[in-house]
Design a protein around this motif. Structure first.
Motif, short mmCIF file in Angstrom:
data_model
loop_
_atom_site.label_atom_id
_atom_site.label_comp_id
_atom_site.label_asym_id
_atom_site.label_seq_id
_atom_site.Cartn_x
_atom_site.Cartn_y
_atom_site.Cartn_z
N LYS A 68 -0.76 6.38 -5.84
CA LYS A 68 -0.31 5.85 -7.36
C LYS A 68 -0.49 4.62 -7.59
CE LYS A 68 3.06 9.65 -7.57
NZ LYS A 68 4.58 10.06 -7.81
N ARG A 69 -1.17 3.81 -6.84
CA ARG A 69 -1.85 2.42 -6.91
C ARG A 69 -3.27 2.23 -7.06
NH1 ARG A 69 1.58 0.08 -8.94
NH2 ARG A 69 1.18 -1.85 -8.44
N VAL A 70 -3.82 1.56 -8.12
CA VAL A 70 -5.22 1.40 -8.35
C VAL A 70 -6.07 0.88 -7.35
CG1 VAL A 70 -6.86 0.43 -9.83
CG2 VAL A 70 -4.61 0.72 -10.84
N LEU A 71 -7.05 1.61 -6.95
CA LEU A 71 -8.12 1.27 -5.99
C LEU A 71 -9.38 1.22 -6.45
CD1 LEU A 71 -8.67 0.99 -2.78
CD2 LEU A 71 -9.00 3.37 -2.89
N PHE A 72 -10.01 0.14 -6.18
CA PHE A 72 -11.47 -0.23 -6.59
C PHE A 72 -12.29 -0.34 -5.57
CE2 PHE A 72 -9.08 -2.84 -9.93
CZ PHE A 72 -9.50 -2.24 -11.03
N SER A 100 -4.50 -2.17 -5.25
CA SER A 100 -3.17 -3.08 -5.90
C SER A 100 -1.82 -2.51 -5.28
CB SER A 100 -2.90 -2.33 -7.21
OG SER A 100 -3.97 -2.96 -8.33
N LEU A 101 -1.57 -3.51 -4.34
CA LEU A 101 -0.48 -3.26 -3.22
C LEU A 101 0.95 -3.29 -3.78
CD1 LEU A 101 -0.26 -2.83 -0.31
CD2 LEU A 101 -0.02 -5.06 0.16
N ASP A 133 -4.92 -11.19 -3.26
CA ASP A 133 -4.87 -11.91 -4.69
C ASP A 133 -3.91 -11.49 -5.59
OD1 ASP A 133 -7.54 -12.99 -4.09
OD2 ASP A 133 -8.29 -10.97 -4.56
N GLY A 134 -3.55 -12.44 -6.46
CA GLY A 134 -2.47 -12.03 -7.51
C GLY A 134 -3.39 -11.95 -8.90
N ASN A 135 -2.95 -10.86 -9.71
CA ASN A 135 -3.71 -10.84 -11.00
C ASN A 135 -2.82 -11.24 -12.12
OD1 ASN A 135 -6.02 -9.42 -9.99
ND2 ASN A 135 -4.71 -7.41 -9.53
#
Length: 136
Positions: A68-72, A100-101, A133-135
């Motif tokens: 349920k977290r975004v993976l690129f 997105s951890l 990284d932080g977005n």
């Protein structure tokens, strides 16, 4: 420093898939200094091999989810011409993933904290990186 410019474009194939292309152009005067050259005693032996170059870059990105977290997932190619005499030109294949951890609290002004891995592969050359990284 050389004169350098980069122009590119992207195409969104679907909600999850993006393709990109860009061209990098650089022009040299002949007295440029390579970053980190002070660490190489024989740096002055390297002479600029060309007055200019044009380097294409191609890439693709696929967006999905994991737990349920975004993976690129990303892949690419680029050409690195030899800038200095005695060094060879290289064709690079690259790939990376970022996930997105953690969703960060709003007061921290960060959306997500991402963890990532990337690899850049060329003839007799490979660089791997792990990133956090932080977005905004």
């Amino acid at each position: 420093m050389p004169f350098e410019t980069l122009a590119g474009m992207g195409y969104r194939y679907s909600k999850r898939m993006i393709f990109g292309f860009d061209l990098q152009y650089a022009r040299f005067r002949g007295d440029e200094v390579l970053i980190g050259s002070g660490l190489t005693p024989a740096y002055d032996d390297y002479k600029v091999a060309r007055s200019a170059y044009l380097s294409p870059h191609f890439g693709a990105e696929y967006k999905t989810s994991l737990f349920k977290r975004v993976l690129f997932l990303r892949g690419g190619y680029y050409y690195q011409p030899n800038i200095f005499e005695g060094l060879s030109s290289r064709y690079h294949l690259t790939y990376s993933l970022s996930w997105s951890l953690i969703k960060m609290p709003r007061f921290m002004f960060l959306g997500d904290l991402d963890i990532g891995f990337s690899n850049d592969i060329a003839d007799k050359y490979s660089v791997s990186s792990i990133t956090l990284d932080g977005n905004f």
